[in-house]
Scaffold this active site. Structure first.
Site, PDB file in Angstrom:
ATOM      1  N   ILE A 155      -9.241 -40.949  -2.082  1.00 17.19           N
ATOM      2  CA  ILE A 155      -9.851 -41.782  -1.033  1.00 17.19           C
ATOM      3  C   ILE A 155     -10.862 -42.753  -1.640  1.00 17.19           C
ATOM      4  O   ILE A 155     -10.881 -43.940  -1.277  1.00 17.19           O
ATOM      5  CB  ILE A 155     -10.506 -40.883   0.045  1.00 17.19           C
ATOM      6  CG1 ILE A 155      -9.428 -40.060   0.769  1.00 17.19           C
ATOM      7  CG2 ILE A 155     -11.305 -41.723   1.050  1.00 17.19           C
ATOM      8  CD1 ILE A 155      -9.953 -38.941   1.656  1.00 17.19           C
ATOM      9  N   THR A 232     -17.776 -40.065   5.239  1.00 17.13           N
ATOM     10  CA  THR A 232     -16.512 -39.700   5.896  1.00 17.13           C
ATOM     11  C   THR A 232     -15.932 -38.464   5.218  1.00 17.13           C
ATOM     12  O   THR A 232     -14.755 -38.168   5.375  1.00 17.13           O
ATOM     13  CB  THR A 232     -15.474 -40.848   5.819  1.00 17.13           C
ATOM     14  OG1 THR A 232     -15.298 -41.192   4.440  1.00 17.13           O
ATOM     15  CG2 THR A 232     -15.904 -42.071   6.606  1.00 17.13           C
ATOM     16  N   ARG A 234     -17.603 -34.741   4.088  1.00 16.10           N
ATOM     17  CA  ARG A 234     -17.950 -33.477   4.747  1.00 16.10           C
ATOM     18  C   ARG A 234     -19.428 -33.526   5.116  1.00 16.10           C
ATOM     19  O   ARG A 234     -20.259 -34.002   4.318  1.00 16.10           O
ATOM     20  CB  ARG A 234     -17.696 -32.262   3.834  1.00 16.10           C
ATOM     21  CG  ARG A 234     -16.249 -31.847   3.715  1.00 16.10           C
ATOM     22  CD  ARG A 234     -15.678 -31.264   5.028  1.00 16.10           C
ATOM     23  NE  ARG A 234     -14.269 -30.888   4.900  1.00 16.10           N
ATOM     24  CZ  ARG A 234     -13.232 -31.682   5.156  1.00 16.10           C
ATOM     25  NH1 ARG A 234     -13.420 -32.921   5.576  1.00 16.10           N
ATOM     26  NH2 ARG A 234     -11.993 -31.238   5.014  1.00 16.10           N
ATOM     27  N   ASP A 258     -18.719 -39.862   9.947  1.00 15.74           N
ATOM     28  CA  ASP A 258     -17.530 -39.325  10.629  1.00 15.74           C
ATOM     29  C   ASP A 258     -17.593 -37.799  10.627  1.00 15.74           C
ATOM     30  O   ASP A 258     -16.749 -37.148  11.234  1.00 15.74           O
ATOM     31  CB  ASP A 258     -16.252 -39.811   9.928  1.00 15.74           C
ATOM     32  CG  ASP A 258     -14.995 -39.397  10.694  1.00 15.74           C
ATOM     33  OD1 ASP A 258     -14.936 -39.675  11.908  1.00 15.74           O
ATOM     34  OD2 ASP A 258     -14.100 -38.774  10.085  1.00 15.74           O
ATOM     35  N   GLU A 263     -20.975 -29.845  12.802  1.00 14.30           N
ATOM     36  CA  GLU A 263     -19.962 -30.409  13.699  1.00 14.30           C
ATOM     37  C   GLU A 263     -19.080 -29.358  14.357  1.00 14.30           C
ATOM     38  O   GLU A 263     -18.490 -29.613  15.406  1.00 14.30           O
ATOM     39  CB  GLU A 263     -19.098 -31.426  12.946  1.00 14.30           C
ATOM     40  CG  GLU A 263     -18.185 -30.805  11.890  1.00 14.30           C
ATOM     41  CD  GLU A 263     -17.270 -31.829  11.229  1.00 14.30           C
ATOM     42  OE1 GLU A 263     -17.768 -32.885  10.803  1.00 14.30           O
ATOM     43  OE2 GLU A 263     -16.059 -31.566  11.145  1.00 14.30           O
ATOM     44  N   HIS A 295     -15.142 -36.991  13.421  1.00  9.75           N
ATOM     45  CA  HIS A 295     -14.165 -36.538  12.424  1.00  9.75           C
ATOM     46  C   HIS A 295     -12.752 -37.058  12.755  1.00  9.75           C
ATOM     47  O   HIS A 295     -11.810 -36.288  12.898  1.00  9.75           O
ATOM     48  CB  HIS A 295     -14.174 -35.005  12.320  1.00  9.75           C
ATOM     49  CG  HIS A 295     -13.752 -34.531  10.956  1.00  9.75           C
ATOM     50  ND1 HIS A 295     -14.361 -33.489  10.302  1.00  9.75           N
ATOM     51  CD2 HIS A 295     -12.778 -34.965  10.101  1.00  9.75           C
ATOM     52  CE1 HIS A 295     -13.781 -33.292   9.129  1.00  9.75           C
ATOM     53  NE2 HIS A 295     -12.816 -34.187   8.988  1.00  9.75           N
TER      54      HIS A 295
HETATM   55  P1  NAD Z   1      -9.842 -35.873  -4.213  1.00 10.47           P
HETATM   56  O1  NAD Z   1      -9.779 -34.453  -4.638  1.00 10.47           O
HETATM   57  O2  NAD Z   1      -8.692 -36.775  -4.533  1.00 10.47           O
HETATM   58  O3  NAD Z   1     -11.160 -36.567  -4.812  1.00 10.47           O
HETATM   59  C1  NAD Z   1     -12.418 -35.963  -4.808  1.00 10.47           C
HETATM   60  C2  NAD Z   1     -13.175 -36.524  -6.004  1.00 10.47           C
HETATM   61  O4  NAD Z   1     -14.505 -36.009  -5.953  1.00 10.47           O
HETATM   62  C3  NAD Z   1     -12.565 -36.116  -7.346  1.00 10.47           C
HETATM   63  O5  NAD Z   1     -12.360 -37.252  -8.161  1.00 10.47           O
HETATM   64  C4  NAD Z   1     -13.603 -35.163  -7.930  1.00 10.47           C
HETATM   65  O6  NAD Z   1     -13.668 -35.199  -9.341  1.00 10.47           O
HETATM   66  C5  NAD Z   1     -14.875 -35.710  -7.281  1.00 10.47           C
HETATM   67  N1  NAD Z   1     -15.977 -34.764  -7.354  1.00 10.47           N
HETATM   68  C6  NAD Z   1     -15.946 -33.406  -7.339  1.00 10.47           C
HETATM   69  N2  NAD Z   1     -17.182 -32.898  -7.490  1.00 10.47           N
HETATM   70  C7  NAD Z   1     -18.007 -33.968  -7.594  1.00 10.47           C
HETATM   71  C8  NAD Z   1     -19.414 -34.092  -7.788  1.00 10.47           C
HETATM   72  N3  NAD Z   1     -20.193 -33.005  -7.921  1.00 10.47           N
HETATM   73  N4  NAD Z   1     -19.921 -35.334  -7.864  1.00 10.47           N
HETATM   74  C9  NAD Z   1     -19.136 -36.441  -7.771  1.00 10.47           C
HETATM   75  N5  NAD Z   1     -17.805 -36.372  -7.596  1.00 10.47           N
HETATM   76  C10 NAD Z   1     -17.250 -35.161  -7.514  1.00 10.47           C
HETATM   77  O7  NAD Z   1     -10.111 -35.849  -2.655  1.00 10.47           O
HETATM   78  P2  NAD Z   1      -9.856 -37.013  -1.587  1.00 10.47           P
HETATM   79  O8  NAD Z   1      -8.481 -36.892  -1.051  1.00 10.47           O
HETATM   80  O9  NAD Z   1     -10.322 -38.300  -2.151  1.00 10.47           O
HETATM   81  O10 NAD Z   1     -10.849 -36.536  -0.430  1.00 10.47           O
HETATM   82  C11 NAD Z   1     -12.248 -36.528  -0.609  1.00 10.47           C
HETATM   83  C12 NAD Z   1     -12.875 -35.758   0.511  1.00 10.47           C
HETATM   84  O11 NAD Z   1     -12.691 -36.450   1.749  1.00 10.47           O
HETATM   85  C13 NAD Z   1     -12.250 -34.379   0.787  1.00 10.47           C
HETATM   86  O12 NAD Z   1     -12.811 -33.384  -0.051  1.00 10.47           O
HETATM   87  C14 NAD Z   1     -12.586 -34.128   2.223  1.00 10.47           C
HETATM   88  O13 NAD Z   1     -13.804 -33.423   2.296  1.00 10.47           O
HETATM   89  C15 NAD Z   1     -12.797 -35.532   2.796  1.00 10.47           C
HETATM   90  N6  NAD Z   1     -11.809 -35.881   3.824  1.00 10.47           N
HETATM   91  C16 NAD Z   1     -12.270 -36.266   5.049  1.00 10.47           C
HETATM   92  C17 NAD Z   1     -11.359 -36.616   6.040  1.00 10.47           C
HETATM   93  C18 NAD Z   1     -11.818 -37.064   7.410  1.00 10.47           C
HETATM   94  O14 NAD Z   1     -10.998 -37.107   8.333  1.00 10.47           O
HETATM   95  N7  NAD Z   1     -13.069 -37.436   7.602  1.00 10.47           N
HETATM   96  C19 NAD Z   1      -9.988 -36.550   5.772  1.00 10.47           C
HETATM   97  C20 NAD Z   1      -9.573 -36.184   4.492  1.00 10.47           C
HETATM   98  C21 NAD Z   1     -10.482 -35.854   3.518  1.00 10.47           C
END
Ligand code: NAD
Length: 330
Positions: A155, A232, A234, A258, A263, A295
């Site tokens: 994302i 957006t 957690r 979001d 929540e 969300h």
């Molecule tokens: P992803 O696993 O592809 O990417 C997460 C990134 O965060 C990775 O590159 C990881 O190395 C990095 N990371 C881990 N620990 C870290 C730290 N301490 N400091 C900095 N970076 C760190 O995940 P994604 O698909 O990009 O999703 C990201 C987050 O979005 C998910 O974990 C989820 O919580 C959230 N999400 C929210 C919604 C929504 O509807 N609002 C939907 C999907 C996902």
């Protein structure tokens, strides 16, 4: 396989039922969330399908395992709500949907940024009332602004690409540096540099013990005066009370959420006839420079279709004893 869904909504049922014609699993949909009292409803089911706010803690998992459940199928990417250690000890497998549509969340992030900046939500209401005055609606050009992304996974990278299209300077912080970072033109920095240089900060890392309250009094003190903060990812990445103090001192000039720490007691339900008891949330709502969505960043038809297909395939793979490519291991 017999699969019971918790916290399911009409849109879940529609997409899962349609996609299931190719799988023929036996699906049962419940709208109640998974918790200690509701876990017994999984009696006789092989798999439990849950969403972001279903509490799959050790106590709940114990009840599920005792009632014959063998698989926890998350229909989302994040898995912070599952006690993976307990699942392993109980012999429960956990699968998730690691990627469904990073575009859905990245595009919602941009929607929050643009709405907060250009105040289209306020303009919409004004124009409906015949008020065409422009006072209070001034924004800024996104072009040339510095945006800091915390988390450069699927994302975060899509968000970066979109922002580059706007002509933004994009700073990124992550614990690992992926290959695409330089190709996209992201400046990879440490967290403090990002916090101190960004005009807009957006969170895209998962919730882990390391990222819990990554936005707190200390990190806010390092941010630029007038920063825009977007989450957006957690809710618990942000210490909400610290952010409220940041809004009151005007260091944070815009806040787009979001997700929210507490929540689980609010989101995904129609509480419009009820008195909301969460005073911290109500304080957030009282600021006119705070925009909250419940969300919904994932909620596109493309994402829901993909979530259903991947979840049902995960379940199928488990049933057939195949390798679980989307298994989450503690
Ligand atoms: P992803 O696993 O592809 O990417 C997460 C990134 O965060 C990775 O590159 C990881 O190395 C990095 N990371 C881990 N620990 C870290 C730290 N301490 N400091 C900095 N970076 C760190 O995940 P994604 O698909 O990009 O999703 C990201 C987050 O979005 C998910 O974990 C989820 O919580 C959230 N999400 C929210 C919604 C929504 O509807 N609002 C939907 C999907 C996902």
């Amino acid at each position: 396989m017999r699969v019971i869904f918790f916290s399911s909504k009409a849109y879940d049922k529609n997409f899962f039922k349609e996609t299931n014609t190719a799988f023929q699993h036996d699906l049962k949909f419940l709208d109640v969330p998974l918790s200690v009292p509701t876990a017994v409803l999984a009696e006789g089911y092989d798999a439990v399908c849950i969403f972001v706010n279903d509490a799959a803690n050790a106590e709940v998992l114990k009840v599920l395992a005792a009632h014959g459940v063998k698989l926890i199928a998350l229909r989302c990417a994040g898995f912070n709500n599952v006690d993976l250690k307990a699942a392993k000890e109980l012999g429960l497998k956990v699968v998730r949907v690691p990627a469904y549509s990073p575009y859905s969340v990245a595009e919602h992030t941009i929607a929050l940024i643009l709405t907060l900046n250009r105040k289209t939500h306020r303009a919409y209401n004004r124009v409906k009332e015949g008020n065409f005055a422009l006072n209070g609606l001034m924004g800024f050009d996104l072009h040339g602004k510095t945006v800091g992304l915390i988390g450069l996974g699927k994302i975060g990278l899509v968000t970066a690409k979109i922002l580059k299209g706007f002509g933004c300077r994009v700073l990124g912080y992550d614990v690992v540096k992926g290959e695409e970072v330089e190709q996209i033109g992201i400046e990879f920095t440490d967290l403090d540099t990002l916090l101190s240089q960004a005009d807009i900060i957006s969170l895209h890392c998962p919730l882990t013990p390391q990222t819990f309250h990554i936005i707190n009094d200390q990190s806010i003190a390092k941010m630029k005066e007038g920063v825009m903060l977007i989450n957006t990812s957690r809710g618990a990445l942000i210490d909400t009370k610290a952010v409220i103090a940041g809004l009151k001192s005007c260091r944070i000039k815009y806040l787009g959420l979001d997700v929210y720490e507490e929540e689980a007691d609010l989101f995904f339900e129609d509480l419009s006839e009820k008195v909301i008891q969460d005073d911290v949330f109500m304080r957030l709502l009282s600021f006119n420079n705070v925009l909250i969505t419940g969300h919904q960043a994932f909620l596109t038809s493309n994402a829901l279709q993909s979530i259903a297909a991947v979840t049902l395939q995960n379940i199928q793979d488990f049933e057939e004893g195949k390798e679980l490519v989307n298994e989450v291991v503690g």
